[in-house]
Write a protein that holds these residues in place. Sequence first.
Motif, short mmCIF file in Angstrom:
data_model
loop_
_atom_site.label_atom_id
_atom_site.label_comp_id
_atom_site.label_asym_id
_atom_site.label_seq_id
_atom_site.Cartn_x
_atom_site.Cartn_y
_atom_site.Cartn_z
N ASN A 51 10.72 22.57 -10.72
CA ASN A 51 10.42 23.36 -9.52
C ASN A 51 8.93 23.67 -9.44
N SER A 52 8.31 23.91 -10.59
CA SER A 52 6.86 24.15 -10.59
C SER A 52 6.11 22.88 -10.21
N PHE A 53 6.64 21.73 -10.57
CA PHE A 53 6.03 20.46 -10.17
C PHE A 53 6.16 20.26 -8.66
N ILE A 54 7.36 20.49 -8.15
CA ILE A 54 7.61 20.30 -6.72
C ILE A 54 6.72 21.21 -5.89
N GLU A 55 6.60 22.46 -6.32
CA GLU A 55 5.77 23.43 -5.58
C GLU A 55 4.31 23.01 -5.52
N ASN A 56 3.87 22.26 -6.52
CA ASN A 56 2.47 21.85 -6.58
C ASN A 56 2.26 20.38 -6.23
N ASP A 57 3.30 19.74 -5.69
CA ASP A 57 3.24 18.33 -5.29
C ASP A 57 2.82 17.44 -6.46
N VAL A 58 3.43 17.70 -7.61
CA VAL A 58 3.18 16.94 -8.83
C VAL A 58 4.43 16.12 -9.15
N LYS A 59 4.23 14.92 -9.64
CA LYS A 59 5.35 14.03 -9.92
C LYS A 59 5.67 14.04 -11.42
N PRO A 60 6.93 13.97 -11.80
CA PRO A 60 7.31 14.01 -13.21
C PRO A 60 7.49 12.62 -13.83
N PHE A 61 7.04 12.53 -15.07
CA PHE A 61 7.26 11.35 -15.91
C PHE A 61 7.99 11.85 -17.15
N VAL A 62 9.29 11.55 -17.25
CA VAL A 62 10.08 11.99 -18.40
C VAL A 62 10.14 10.90 -19.46
N LEU A 63 10.43 11.31 -20.68
CA LEU A 63 10.61 10.40 -21.81
C LEU A 63 9.33 9.61 -22.11
N GLY A 64 8.22 10.31 -22.03
CA GLY A 64 6.96 9.76 -22.49
C GLY A 64 6.60 10.34 -23.83
N THR A 65 5.35 10.22 -24.21
CA THR A 65 4.89 10.75 -25.49
C THR A 65 5.06 12.26 -25.56
N THR A 66 4.60 12.96 -24.52
CA THR A 66 4.72 14.42 -24.49
C THR A 66 6.18 14.85 -24.46
N MET B 274 0.82 -1.20 0.00
CA MET B 274 0.00 0.00 0.00
C MET B 274 0.86 1.26 0.00
N GLU B 275 2.04 1.20 0.66
CA GLU B 275 2.88 2.38 0.73
C GLU B 275 3.29 2.87 -0.65
N PHE B 276 3.62 1.94 -1.55
CA PHE B 276 4.05 2.37 -2.88
C PHE B 276 2.90 3.02 -3.65
N LYS B 277 1.65 2.65 -3.35
CA LYS B 277 0.52 3.29 -4.00
C LYS B 277 0.43 4.75 -3.60
N ASN B 278 0.78 5.06 -2.37
CA ASN B 278 0.76 6.45 -1.92
C ASN B 278 1.88 7.25 -2.58
N ILE B 279 3.00 6.59 -2.86
CA ILE B 279 4.11 7.28 -3.52
C ILE B 279 3.70 7.76 -4.90
N TYR B 280 2.91 6.95 -5.61
CA TYR B 280 2.56 7.27 -6.99
C TYR B 280 1.11 7.73 -7.16
N LYS B 281 0.52 8.26 -6.10
CA LYS B 281 -0.85 8.74 -6.20
C LYS B 281 -0.85 10.20 -6.65
N GLY B 282 -2.03 10.67 -7.09
CA GLY B 282 -2.18 12.08 -7.44
C GLY B 282 -1.87 12.38 -8.89
N ALA B 283 -1.33 13.57 -9.14
CA ALA B 283 -1.03 14.02 -10.50
C ALA B 283 0.41 13.69 -10.86
N ILE B 284 0.57 12.96 -11.96
CA ILE B 284 1.88 12.64 -12.51
C ILE B 284 1.92 13.25 -13.91
N VAL B 285 2.77 14.23 -14.12
CA VAL B 285 2.75 14.97 -15.38
C VAL B 285 3.82 14.44 -16.34
#
Length: 301
Positions: free
Chosen positions: A34-49, A1-12
Motif C-alpha cells: 500500500n505504501s508503494f501504491i500510494e507513492n507510485d512505486v512498483k514492487p519486485f519480489v523475490l530479489g536479493t533484498t 515504447m508502451e512497455f517502457k512506460n510500464i516499468y519506468k521510475g522507481a521499482i523497489v
Amino acid sequence: MEFKNIYKGAIVPMVSPFKAGYSIDSDAVSVILNSFIENDVKPFVLGTTGEASSLSSSQKTDLINTSVKALGGKQPLLAGIGSNSIFTSIDEGKKFADLGVDVLVATVPNYYPSDGTQMLKWFEKLADAIPLPLFLYNIPATTHHSIPLDIAEKLSHHDNIIGIKDSEQNKERLSESLSRWKDRDDFIFLVGWAAMSAYGIQNGANGIVPSVGNLVPEVYAQLVVECENGNFEMAEKMQEQANTIAALCQKGRNISQSIPAMKVLMSLKGLCTPEVMPPMLRMEHNEELKYKALMRDALDL
C-alpha cells in the motif's frame, strides 16, 4: 515504447516480511505494498533484498499470492526466478505466471564458474521457455559473476528479454550501459546501484531499483519526478537524503547484516517485523534495542 512506460521510475526490491515462525506475514505485505501504491512505486519480489535464495517454494507461493491480491492490478509485479537449475527457473517462471506475476527477473547461476558463452546460452534457454517477459539481473556481489556488456547486448535483441537490472558498482560500466541502451525503444535499463539513482535517470536510465525504497518509497519516487522535470539540483538533494537514510542500515555492514538492520528500521515505522530467514540473523536483543533508540531520533519517529 508502451512497455517502457510500464516499468519506468522507481521499482523497489521488496523485503519478504515474516512472522515469528517464518511464515509470510500477509498483513505486512499489504502494508508495504500500500505504501508503494500510494507513492507510485512498483514492487519486485523475490530479489536479493527479499531473501529469495533462503525461501522455500511454499513461502514464495504465499508471498506472490498475497502480493497479487494486495496490488489488485494497481501496479505490475516483478518476481525473481534465480536458481542454479535451469529447470527450476523455468518451472518457477511458469508457476509465477499462473499466480499473476507480470514479468520475471533472473540472475546467472552462481555455483559453477561461467563464461560469457555459457551465460548467453543460459539466458536464451530460459527466455525461450518461460511465458513472461524477462529482465536480466546483474549483481556480482552475490552471484560472483558479472554479465559482460557484450553478452547483455546480444541478449537485448532476444524477443522475450526486455531489459536488465544492473547492480554492479562500476561507474565506467554504468556509463557505457547508458550509452548503449538509453535510446533503445525495445530494451530497458534499470540502475540497481541506488547511490547512482539520480545520475542514472538524468543520463537516460528507464528506472531505479533501490532497496531502501522499502523504508522511504516517497524519497525515491520524488527523486525520479525531479529528474523527469529537469530539476536536477533538487534531484541531487533527494539523492543525498536517500544516501543518508541508506547509510543508517548499510554503513559498515555487509548485505547479510544490512537487510536485518533495514527490517528493524521498517519495524519502527510499523511496516514489518525484524524477522529474517536463516542464514541471516536478527540483531541480538540488546543491540536491537540500542539501535532502535538511536534510529528513532535519526528518522525523527
